[in-house]
Design an enzyme around this catalytic site. Structure first.
Site, mmCIF file in Angstrom:
data_model
loop_
_atom_site.group_PDB
_atom_site.id
_atom_site.type_symbol
_atom_site.label_atom_id
_atom_site.label_comp_id
_atom_site.label_asym_id
_atom_site.label_seq_id
_atom_site.Cartn_x
_atom_site.Cartn_y
_atom_site.Cartn_z
ATOM 1 N N GLU A 54 0.819 -1.231 0.000
ATOM 2 C CA GLU A 54 0.000 0.000 0.000
ATOM 3 C C GLU A 54 0.849 1.275 0.000
ATOM 4 O O GLU A 54 0.636 2.162 0.832
ATOM 5 C CB GLU A 54 -0.965 -0.014 1.199
ATOM 6 C CG GLU A 54 -2.004 -1.105 1.102
ATOM 7 C CD GLU A 54 -3.123 -1.022 2.129
ATOM 8 O OE1 GLU A 54 -3.024 -0.225 3.084
ATOM 9 O OE2 GLU A 54 -4.118 -1.754 1.963
ATOM 10 N N GLU A 112 -5.597 -8.281 -0.491
ATOM 11 C CA GLU A 112 -6.295 -7.969 0.766
ATOM 12 C C GLU A 112 -7.753 -7.681 0.416
ATOM 13 O O GLU A 112 -8.030 -6.744 -0.343
ATOM 14 C CB GLU A 112 -5.697 -6.749 1.478
ATOM 15 C CG GLU A 112 -4.366 -7.015 2.130
ATOM 16 C CD GLU A 112 -3.870 -5.841 2.982
ATOM 17 O OE1 GLU A 112 -4.708 -5.136 3.584
ATOM 18 O OE2 GLU A 112 -2.652 -5.635 3.012
#
Ligand code: AHR
Length: 502
Positions: free
Chosen positions: A173, A292
């Protein structure tokens, strides 16, 4: 009652069911590792200190691949702290989750655990506080047979055999302002390209995942993917996608349609990757690692990280209790992932144990299944062969977030060798049952071998340690007339129907 019709055609296939779609995620976060996977003092611990009750549930869940060690955690992690004699491993501050990391569980423990669980390890490297050198050192530790400082250290510490990890995430991320070392798309794209090139010099056969957006609502969504791939297209194989959903107060209808956002997310990332491909006149296709995804109530007190001088080890964090409605949404997200098997080649439900997880544990006590366990376990076990491109005709329902959406969602898989079909269906109606009829005329003679439904008169029912079974999947009545299978789905339900050659 509403009516929905589905038609299955074995000739219309999307792609094979990639086993990596049934991946999960283990981060050093909350009690996922400590008192989740790893609890040496637990009465059921293996000689290595792993909870055998959790290992059994992981196998039952059918998880194929596990991403490790983060997540936000990885962006501050020194992997060297977690290998070698335990007594010499340092405790460190984990800035991502404001905890203390004791480092008593590290790469070697994870690999040993993965072997016992029968799952493929998928590793992430730290591109937040570290970079190419540390990624190469970890890769050498994991994948080189011997004769170098780090590979010999692995042999001394834990395993003469290399771990041969194929799939690696280049950071985590990196678009998120919360990420330690967050970057612009250009900065990250350059770093991902350089890191990937160097890692392939060490091990050319790796499969490398560049960070995509951490959500479709990120302000840079789309532009991020385009720039990262402009810099790193030739060096990586996958772009990651991350998405978490939760019910906003009073808006169950939108929540039940969360998979619509995941559809949009996947379609947009694939289109963006293909645009870069066209600009480069490249033959190479970049696929998606949806590494995710889950339901997560991030604003509830359960997910509030410690503060100030409080830096606990393995605190109770993010221990969301999943309702039946949450499990139905999770089942629908799996339907979406399967429907996009042509572009989504890997996916990880975040996370595996205790932190927003299908499996929960009590320290020193029992391990138990959340409602969310069931759709994952049944889909992982029975979605086999090819994904079919089914046609679905359903009335629309209105949602505040996504406008008019189909009342039902569905996907089917078919195993070419046996002719077995598995159909997964979700009823998004809140108050009314739905009559589903499935046209099987193109499929030859079939019989129903199993049909079950996950539902509850109170869709807010949550499993607990005391009662984790009252809302497990139960038999669903079906009727097979000629080539049409019909069944009635209660409101807010997920169902699976399996058919075999008669
Ligand atoms: O899964 C929990 C967290 O969610 C991960 O650490 C991070 O990557 C994401 O924001």
């Amino acid at each position: 009652m509403s009516n929905v019709s589905i038609r299955l055609d074995p000739a219309a296939t999307v792609a094979p069911v990639h086993r990596r779609l049934f991946g999960s995620f283990v981060e050093h976060l909350g009690r996922c590792v400590y008192t989740g996977l790893f609890e040496p003092d637990h009465p059921d611990a293996t000689p290595e200190g792993f909870r055998s009750d959790v290992l059994d549930l992981v196998k039952e869940l059918g998880v194929t691949t596990v991403r490790y060690p983060g997540g936000n955690f990885v962006s501050g992690y020194r992997w060297e702290d977690g290998v070698g004699p335990r007594a010499q491993r340092p405790a460190r501050l984990d800035l991502a989750w404001h905890c203390t990391e004791p480092n008593t569980f590290g790469t070697d423990e994870f690999m040993a655990w993965a072997r016992l669980a029968g799952v493929e390890p998928m590793m992430a490297v730290n591109l937040g506080t570290r970079g190419i050198a540390s990624a190469l050192a970890l890769l050498e530790y994991c994948n080189i047979r011997g004769g170098t400082e780090r590979s010999d250290a692995r042999a001394r510490n834990a395993s003469a055999e290399p771990y041969d990890v194929r799939m690696w995430c280049l950071g985590n991320e990196m678009d998120g302002p919360w990420q330690i070392g967050a970057m612009t798309a250009h900065e990250y794209g350059r770093l991902a390209s350089r890191t990937a090139k160097a890692m392939r010099m060490l091990d050319p056969g790796l499969e490398l995942v560049a960070c995509g957006s951490s959500g479709s609502s990120m302000p840079t969504f789309g532009a991020w993917e385009r720039e990262v791939l402009t810099q790193a297209y030739d060096d990586v194989d996958y772009l990651s996608a991350h998405a978490y959903y939760g019910e906003d107060a009073g808006d169950l209808a939108s929540f039940l349609a969360s998979a619509v956002d995941m559809d949009y997310f996947i379609d947009t990332v694939a289109a963006t990757a293909d645009q870069v491909r066209a600009e480069r006149h490249s033959d190479k296709v970049i696929n998606i690692s949806f590494d995710e995804w889950n339901v997560w109530y991030q604003n509830r007190p359960e997910s509030e990280t410690p503060r100030g001088d409080d830096w606990p080890v393995g605190p109770r964090l993010g221990e969301d209790q999943y309702s039946v409605a949450d499990a139905v949404v999770i089942g629908d997200l799996l339907i979406t992932l399967l429907r996009h098997a042509d572009r989504v080649h890997a996916a990880c439900q975040a996370q595996l144990v205790n932190f927003i997880a299908p499996i929960m544990t009590e320290p020193g006590g029992a391990a138990w299944r959340q409602t969310a366990f069931h759709p994952f376990a049944l889909t992982a076990r029975h979605a086999v062969g090819d994904v079919l491109r089914l046609s679905l005709d359903a009335p629309k329902i209105d949602t505040a977030k996504y406008g008019a959406v189909d009342l039902c969602d569905a996907v089917a898989t078919r195993d070419e060798a046996s002719g077995d079909i598995a159909l997964f269906v979700v009823n998004r109606a809140i108050d009314t049952p739905t009559e589903v009829s499935v046209d099987l005329a193109a499929c030859g003679a079939l019989s129903v071998t199993e049909a079950c439904v996950l539902t509850h008169a109170d869709y807010r029912w949550v499993a607990t340690l005391a009662d984790s079974t009252s809302a497990g999947p139960h038999p669903l009545a079906t009727r097979l007339d000629e080539a049409t299978c019909t069944f009635q789905l209660p409101p807010v339900s997920w169902a699976m129907v399996r058919l075999s050659a008669a």
